[in-house]
Design a protein around this motif. Structure first.
Motif, PDB file in Angstrom:
ATOM      1  N   THR A  23      57.388  37.449  40.033  1.00 40.40           N
ATOM      2  CA  THR A  23      57.593  36.393  39.038  1.00 40.40           C
ATOM      3  C   THR A  23      56.753  35.164  39.338  1.00 40.40           C
ATOM      4  O   THR A  23      56.184  34.548  38.422  1.00 40.40           O
ATOM      5  N   THR A  24      56.643  34.794  40.606  1.00 44.03           N
ATOM      6  CA  THR A  24      55.929  33.553  40.960  1.00 44.03           C
ATOM      7  C   THR A  24      54.438  33.773  41.208  1.00 44.03           C
ATOM      8  O   THR A  24      53.686  32.794  41.293  1.00 44.03           O
ATOM      9  N   TRP A  25      54.022  35.022  41.332  1.00 41.23           N
ATOM     10  CA  TRP A  25      52.638  35.281  41.742  1.00 41.23           C
ATOM     11  C   TRP A  25      51.614  34.751  40.739  1.00 41.23           C
ATOM     12  O   TRP A  25      50.574  34.216  41.124  1.00 41.23           O
ATOM     13  N   THR A  26      51.886  34.850  39.457  1.00 45.32           N
ATOM     14  CA  THR A  26      50.914  34.397  38.460  1.00 45.32           C
ATOM     15  C   THR A  26      50.586  32.921  38.645  1.00 45.32           C
ATOM     16  O   THR A  26      49.404  32.514  38.651  1.00 45.32           O
ATOM     17  N   ALA A  27      51.631  32.102  38.836  1.00 40.60           N
ATOM     18  CA  ALA A  27      51.406  30.669  39.022  1.00 40.60           C
ATOM     19  C   ALA A  27      50.698  30.395  40.343  1.00 40.60           C
ATOM     20  O   ALA A  27      49.815  29.526  40.422  1.00 40.60           O
ATOM     21  N   ILE A  28      51.071  31.142  41.392  1.00 40.82           N
ATOM     22  CA  ILE A  28      50.422  30.949  42.691  1.00 40.82           C
ATOM     23  C   ILE A  28      48.949  31.320  42.598  1.00 40.82           C
ATOM     24  O   ILE A  28      48.072  30.607  43.109  1.00 40.82           O
ATOM     25  N   ALA A  29      48.658  32.441  41.933  1.00 37.13           N
ATOM     26  CA  ALA A  29      47.268  32.900  41.812  1.00 37.13           C
ATOM     27  C   ALA A  29      46.415  31.888  41.065  1.00 37.13           C
ATOM     28  O   ALA A  29      45.244  31.660  41.420  1.00 37.13           O
ATOM     29  N   LYS A  30      46.991  31.245  40.017  1.00 31.99           N
ATOM     30  CA  LYS A  30      46.229  30.252  39.273  1.00 31.99           C
ATOM     31  C   LYS A  30      45.847  29.054  40.131  1.00 31.99           C
ATOM     32  O   LYS A  30      44.847  28.383  39.869  1.00 31.99           O
ATOM     33  N   GLY A  31      46.644  28.784  41.163  1.00 32.96           N
ATOM     34  CA  GLY A  31      46.351  27.646  42.025  1.00 32.96           C
ATOM     35  C   GLY A  31      45.364  27.944  43.134  1.00 32.96           C
ATOM     36  O   GLY A  31      44.970  27.035  43.885  1.00 32.96           O
ATOM     37  N   LEU A  32      44.942  29.197  43.241  1.00 36.57           N
ATOM     38  CA  LEU A  32      43.980  29.560  44.288  1.00 36.57           C
ATOM     39  C   LEU A  32      42.560  29.195  43.864  1.00 36.57           C
ATOM     40  O   LEU A  32      42.248  29.158  42.655  1.00 36.57           O
ATOM     41  N   PRO A  33      41.673  28.941  44.827  1.00 34.95           N
ATOM     42  CA  PRO A  33      40.246  28.810  44.486  1.00 34.95           C
ATOM     43  C   PRO A  33      39.766  30.084  43.787  1.00 34.95           C
ATOM     44  O   PRO A  33      40.280  31.183  44.060  1.00 34.95           O
ATOM     45  N   GLU A  34      38.808  29.952  42.896  1.00 28.99           N
ATOM     46  CA  GLU A  34      38.376  31.100  42.110  1.00 28.99           C
ATOM     47  C   GLU A  34      37.960  32.304  42.968  1.00 28.99           C
ATOM     48  O   GLU A  34      38.345  33.440  42.655  1.00 28.99           O
ATOM     49  N   PRO A  35      37.193  32.115  44.060  1.00 30.60           N
ATOM     50  CA  PRO A  35      36.831  33.287  44.868  1.00 30.60           C
ATOM     51  C   PRO A  35      38.061  33.986  45.457  1.00 30.60           C
ATOM     52  O   PRO A  35      38.116  35.219  45.509  1.00 30.60           O
ATOM     53  N   ALA A  36      39.041  33.201  45.885  1.00 29.40           N
ATOM     54  CA  ALA A  36      40.256  33.794  46.441  1.00 29.40           C
ATOM     55  C   ALA A  36      41.034  34.541  45.361  1.00 29.40           C
ATOM     56  O   ALA A  36      41.571  35.632  45.603  1.00 29.40           O
ATOM     57  N   ARG A  37      41.085  33.957  44.158  1.00 26.38           N
ATOM     58  CA  ARG A  37      41.801  34.633  43.082  1.00 26.38           C
ATOM     59  C   ARG A  37      41.125  35.950  42.733  1.00 26.38           C
ATOM     60  O   ARG A  37      41.781  36.968  42.516  1.00 26.38           O
ATOM     61  N   GLN A  38      39.790  35.945  42.681  1.00 24.80           N
ATOM     62  CA  GLN A  38      39.049  37.175  42.382  1.00 24.80           C
ATOM     63  C   GLN A  38      39.247  38.213  43.496  1.00 24.80           C
ATOM     64  O   GLN A  38      39.329  39.412  43.227  1.00 24.80           O
ATOM     65  N   PHE A  39      39.330  37.731  44.726  1.00 20.52           N
ATOM     66  CA  PHE A  39      39.576  38.639  45.861  1.00 20.52           C
ATOM     67  C   PHE A  39      40.932  39.324  45.698  1.00 20.52           C
ATOM     68  O   PHE A  39      41.072  40.520  45.925  1.00 20.52           O
ATOM     69  N   ALA A  40      41.931  38.557  45.264  1.00 22.42           N
ATOM     70  CA  ALA A  40      43.261  39.126  45.053  1.00 22.42           C
ATOM     71  C   ALA A  40      43.242  40.147  43.923  1.00 22.42           C
ATOM     72  O   ALA A  40      43.857  41.211  44.028  1.00 22.42           O
TER      73      ALA A  40
END
Length: 460
Positions: free
Chosen positions: A22-39
């Motif tokens: 449930t919380t992952w979407t919001a957490i992922a949006k707060g990551l730097p773009e390279p980290a989000r793409q890595f995830a």
């Protein structure tokens, strides 16, 4: 402080972010773009127990994301963070946000660090944790070290953990905290009126004994802990099959957990006059082994007919409980790996407990829940007490029929506690059959943490 915890790291600690689906979407949006793409590339969805290590631009670890169950999930594992020591590379970490229960997650992290390495090299996790704010680290360390003691004792095979070695471990603990230590050995058990302990252990080449530890201010309330110390159980002449004997090195799990509980009590300096009694025996097969339908007089007086030599744990506990009861302690607690019936009813993770004190029962249940140390109350059902009747003795140790085996065991032990008002009996398993977060496969510390917290509340 325990080497697992780091209060002043030389470099910034690596953050661990806990996420749910449930919380992952919001957490992922707060990551730097390279980290989000890595995830995204790693298809990380915060599934419970999944761990994602996010790299920094310089190749170092930027942070860790670890999946937990949703807050509303009925299957939340409050020890889920105990998997982290086995998943993370060496380093110093911190919790970047709160898991479901910060204190239990910290404890789980410590419990998950355990490795049994007596017989082959065990790679110790090289992780350290900056303690979260507000967590009593000394208490976490106390509980984790006690759990390690119980696990080490249970995991040690019987060739190296017989009655004498168990007594040596108890004596070492007593010396560490300035407690008194005494051991009644072999035929001296008969001379000092412990006939049931002697009967169970007399067939072994390793002498039976009653271990006795005393600690604390005599002016404080008396708390007596009794632990079943059957260092190996063949079943006696009612011989177990090989499959039933396979993990019988754990049959001293009650003793191991009583020693773990005693360590926590003494280390916390609780205001009690503590006594620890451990009947330590090996239930072996030999020409002088006690037999089905033999009759022995117990320390308390009633004669006991042996319905089954594989129901030996309740026999050794009976004499030890009788001794404890003579002093009328404020609280009497016994732990033992006693019945397969308890496992059939409740499984390996949920030991039943018994008491006729309603306040004590409520407190035990509350602390079991708050400490994630599960226990479930079963009744001392009076209607089944007659099942223990014998035609030739005062009581039979193992009624025929097979019904309600854990309850009838508890009712048997109750016969030997007549003067103590508050008595708690716990039928533990002492073993984790398959690894779970914070609970590696093997010997386990069960009930000790919950009871320690109960004692802390009552006598702290």
């Amino acid at each position: 402080m325990h080497s697992l915890f780091e209060t002043a790291p030389a470099a910034p600690a690596i953050p661990i972010t806990f996420a749910t689906k449930t919380t992952w979407t919001a957490i992922a949006k707060g990551l730097p773009e390279p980290a989000r793409q890595f995830a995204v590339a790693n298809d990380f969805t915060a599934k419970p127990g999944k761990c994602l290590i996010l790299p920094a631009p310089d190749g170092q670890i930027a942070q860790v994301v670890f999946g937990l169950e949703d807050e509303s999930s009925k299957s939340r594992d409050l020890f889920r963070a105990g998997a982290l020591p086995g998943l993370l590379p060496p380093g110093v970490y911190r919790f970047a946000n709160a898991p479901h229960d910060v204190r239990l997650a910290t404890l789980a992290f410590a419990l998950g660090n355990y490795r049994f390495g007596r017989y082959r090299k065990a790679e110790q996790p090289g992780v350290r944790l900056v303690p979260p704010d507000g967590v009593d680290v000394a208490d976490i360390v106390r509980m984790a070290e006690a759990a390690s003691l119980a696990r080490d004792l249970i995991n040690t095979p019987s060739n190296d953990m017989g009655p004498e070695q168990l007594a040596q471990a108890a004596e070492a603990l007593a010396k560490r905290y300035g407690a008194s230590f005494n051991s009644i050995v072999g035929d001296e058990l008969v001379a000092q009126n412990f006939p049931l302990i002697h009967a169970v252990g007399m067939a072994s080449t390793r002498a039976p004994r009653l271990i006795d530890i005393g600690w604390g201010d005599p002016a404080h309330p008396k708390v007596t802990l009794v632990g079943k110390g059957v260092c190996f159980d063949t079943g006696g002449l009612d011989l177990k099959p090989s499959s039933g004997m396979l993990i019988m090195k754990k049959d001293m799990g009650g003793a191991a957990n009583v020693l773990a509980l005693a360590q926590m009590v003494m280390d916390a300096k609780l205001k009690v006059r503590l006594r620890v009694l451990i009947p330590a025996v090996e239930n072996a097969v030999a020409g002088n082994a006690f037999r089905p339908l033999d009759i022995f007089k117990s320390r308390k007086g009633p004669t006991v007919e042996i319905g089954n030599t594989d129901a030996e744990g309740r026999l050794v506990l009976a004499d030890a409980l009788a001794l404890a009861d003579e002093e009328k302690p404020d609280l009497l607690v016994d732990l033992g790996t006693l019945t397969g019936a308890a496992r059939v009813a409740l499984g390996p993770d949920l030991p039943p407990f018994y008491t006729n004190d309603e306040t004590l029962a409520g407190d035990v249940a509350a602390h079991a829940k708050s400490e994630n140390d599960p226990l479930w109350r079963l009744p001392l059902w009076p209607a089944y007490d007659s099942w223990l009747d014998s035609k030739v003795a005062d009581i039979n140790n193992a009624p025929s029929g097979g019904f309600a085996g854990s309850i009838t065991c508890a009712l048997f032990l109750q016969r030997f506690v007549s003067d103590t008002t508050r008595w708690l009996h716990v039928d533990i398993y002492g073993w984790t059959p398959s690894a779970k977060p914070a609970r590696p496969e093997g010997g386990e510390c069960q009930a000790a943490r919950a009871i320690y917290k109960l004692l802390s509340q009552r006598y702290g």
